[in-house]
Design an enzyme around this catalytic site. Structure first.
Site, PDB file in Angstrom:
ATOM      1  N   GLU A 188     -11.351  -4.217   1.789  1.00 51.27           N
ATOM      2  CA  GLU A 188     -10.703  -4.996   0.733  1.00 51.27           C
ATOM      3  C   GLU A 188     -11.579  -6.141   0.256  1.00 51.27           C
ATOM      4  OE1 GLU A 188      -7.217  -2.878   2.587  1.00 51.27           O
ATOM      5  OE2 GLU A 188      -9.261  -3.447   3.103  1.00 51.27           O
ATOM      6  N   LYS A 192       0.294  -6.537   1.921  1.00 54.13           N
ATOM      7  CA  LYS A 192      -0.405  -5.257   1.753  1.00 54.13           C
ATOM      8  C   LYS A 192      -0.053  -4.284   2.871  1.00 54.13           C
ATOM      9  CE  LYS A 192      -4.955  -3.537   0.446  1.00 54.13           C
ATOM     10  NZ  LYS A 192      -4.986  -2.275   1.176  1.00 54.13           N
ATOM     11  N   ASP A 205     -10.728  -1.918  11.761  1.00 66.88           N
ATOM     12  CA  ASP A 205      -9.742  -2.889  11.288  1.00 66.88           C
ATOM     13  C   ASP A 205      -9.409  -3.944  12.341  1.00 66.88           C
ATOM     14  OD1 ASP A 205      -9.620  -1.780   8.795  1.00 66.88           O
ATOM     15  OD2 ASP A 205      -7.810  -0.615   9.160  1.00 66.88           O
ATOM     16  N   ASP A 253       0.817  -1.214   0.000  1.00 75.61           N
ATOM     17  CA  ASP A 253       0.000   0.000   0.000  1.00 75.61           C
ATOM     18  C   ASP A 253       0.852   1.266   0.000  1.00 75.61           C
ATOM     19  OD1 ASP A 253      -2.254  -1.558   0.018  1.00 75.61           O
ATOM     20  OD2 ASP A 253      -3.188  -0.543   1.723  1.00 75.61           O
ATOM     21  N   HIS A 265      -5.598  -9.030   3.529  1.00 73.34           N
ATOM     22  CA  HIS A 265      -4.549  -9.210   4.520  1.00 73.34           C
ATOM     23  C   HIS A 265      -5.093  -9.405   5.926  1.00 73.34           C
ATOM     24  CE1 HIS A 265      -4.627  -4.639   5.433  1.00 73.34           C
ATOM     25  NE2 HIS A 265      -5.580  -4.893   4.586  1.00 73.34           N
ATOM     26  N   ARG A 266      -6.160  -8.699   6.272  1.00 70.24           N
ATOM     27  CA  ARG A 266      -6.667  -8.785   7.643  1.00 70.24           C
ATOM     28  C   ARG A 266      -7.370 -10.116   7.912  1.00 70.24           C
ATOM     29  NH1 ARG A 266      -4.540  -4.690   9.569  1.00 70.24           N
ATOM     30  NH2 ARG A 266      -4.600  -2.639   8.567  1.00 70.24           N
ATOM     31  N   ASN A 313      -4.758  -2.176  -4.586  1.00 68.84           N
ATOM     32  CA  ASN A 313      -5.979  -2.152  -3.779  1.00 68.84           C
ATOM     33  C   ASN A 313      -5.769  -1.274  -2.550  1.00 68.84           C
ATOM     34  OD1 ASN A 313      -8.617  -2.736  -3.083  1.00 68.84           O
ATOM     35  ND2 ASN A 313      -8.143  -4.685  -2.126  1.00 68.84           N
TER      36      ASN A 313
END
Length: 421
Positions: free
Chosen positions: A327, A402, A299, A55, A376-377, A97
């Site tokens: 995302e 990311k 998040d 990112d 990613h999360r 993204n």
């Protein structure tokens, strides 16, 4: 040997207590804000403690296309040299993204004299940007996004012509941050108000204001969600980026779930990021509250939701509708993958998420492939489940690049055994 890219990773639940220190990456939210502001400042800014990830590299390369010099001067350092004025790029800005990058730069390119096209990958082209486009049009900027998502075309004429506008921030606070950071340009002050007093994660606005002020911006709050931003130029400076609080939630979660003693070197109260507030919730495990409002720590919710699958009582997550436009649809992703592990663990109730836990899962083996949806999360959160349930394979583990490229390496460094396919 780790395949490149790996298709899956299988974690081995640890037999002994995990101990050690983990140096978290810098905050993505702060790094991308400071990169942009430094590029809008005349002079040289050294950014230390910065996150180097997909990112932030997208942001850095885009700023170079727009005329700034962004040097990779260390593993956690950027050197930004700029005239303070961005110039149009002949080629589209490809931002993968990276939601912060595309939204922040959409507003910033309005200050350019010329045409800018901002685009991204297939996932980015499904992420909404229409409220920001509407706000920019209200500011007199010619901007087009035919699908309401990127790609976006901005025909800049040197700044916002209308210097007092409203913005709908119900989908994302990033629209507000984008307009704020770009609003210092122009010949007169800029006034910004949030429509209806409705905003997503307010804490990220506070981060934006702090970063802007650190670089010399003069901002007056005129109401609960309204600001006057003086037309003062930013001043270049050296800046240290604090560790990423969203990344910290995974380590706090591992400590709570497994009894580990992993030290990240910073106390949650020393962080200004909204997700640091998740610590006060996570430390209550296995007695997490029956209702958790995730609106101000969005998040962190995938991490806490995975923890909730092993809680002593059901947990309902509310205030999380915005997770559907991240995302991936994170509400659906978390529910689907928990139910893949054991049907009935999770239920979507409109935009709420209800977790009905089963502590008997701890210590069991469940042969399941966990889909990560290129998010990613989701990958990093479900790693927690893989530390107490044997047999879980987390697909596409490379998507953590990311925001946290060293995630699997850091877990391995403190004793987590894993195997990659």
């Amino acid at each position: 040997m780790i395949p490149d890219p790996p298709t899956a990773v299988r974690l081995v639940p640890p037999r002994d207590k995990l101990t050690g220190k983990i140096a978290l990456p810098g905050s993505k939210s702060i790094t991308n804000r400071v990169l942009l502001i430094a590029a809008l400042a005349c002079g040289t800014s050294r950014i230390t403690g910065a996150l180097k990830s997909d990112d932030t590299q997208y942001m850095a390369r885009a700023l170079e296309q727009l005329g700034a010099k962004v040097g990779d001067t260390g593993d956690t350092e950027f050197l930004v040299e700029s005239s303070g004025t961005l110039i149009a790029s002949q080629n589209p800005l490809f931002l993968g993204n990276a939601g912060t990058a595309v939204r922040f730069l959409t507003a910033a390119t309005a200050n350019i004299h010329g045409k800018s096209v901002l685009t991204g990958d297939a996932h980015m082209q499904k992420r909404p940007i229409a409220p920001l486009v509407a706000a920019l049009r209200a500011a007199g900027v010619m901007v087009e996004a035919s699908t309401g998502c990127p790609p976006v075309t901005v025909n800049g004429e040197g700044g916002f012509k209308t210097r007092s506008i409203d913005v709908d921030a119900s989908l994302s606070s990033q629209y507000v941050s984008a307009l704020m950071m770009a609003g210092t340009g122009g010949d007169t002050p800029f006034s910004l108000r949030v429509k209806g007093g409705d905003i997503g994660a307010r804490g990220y606005i506070d981060i934006t204001l702090a970063c802007m002020r650190d670089f010399g911006a003069d901002i007056t709050q005129t109401g609960p969600l309204s600001w006057d931003i003086a037309n003062h130029p930013y001043r270049a400076r050296d800046y240290w980026v604090e560790p990423d609080a969203s990344a910290a939630t995974y380590i706090w979660g591992i400590n709570a779930l497994t009894g580990a003693s992993l030290d990240i070197g910073i106390a949650p109260e020393a962080m200004m990021q909204p997700d640091a507030k998740a610590y006060d919730v996570i430390k209550q495990f296995p007695d997490l509250p029956a209702v958790i409002d995730g609106s101000q720590m969005q998040d962190a919710i995938p991490t806490i939701a995975v923890l909730a699958a092993f809680n002593n009582r059901p947990v309902r997550f509310v205030g999380i509708a915005n997770l559907r436009v991240k995302e991936c649809d994170r509400i659906n992703a978390v529910a689907s993958e928990l139910n893949r592990i054991q049907p009935g663990l999770a239920e979507e109730i409109t935009d709420d998420l209800l977790i009905t836990p089963d502590r008997n899962l701890i210590g069991r083996t469940v042969e399941v492939d966990v889909e990560t949806y290129h998010d990613h999360r989701i990958a990093m959160s479900f790693a927690l489940a893989g530390l107490v349930i044997g047999g879980l394979r987390i697909l596409n583990p490379g998507c953590t690049a990311k925001t946290y490229p060293g995630y699997w390496r850091d877990l391995h460094s403190v004793g987590v055994e894993m195997a990659f396919d």
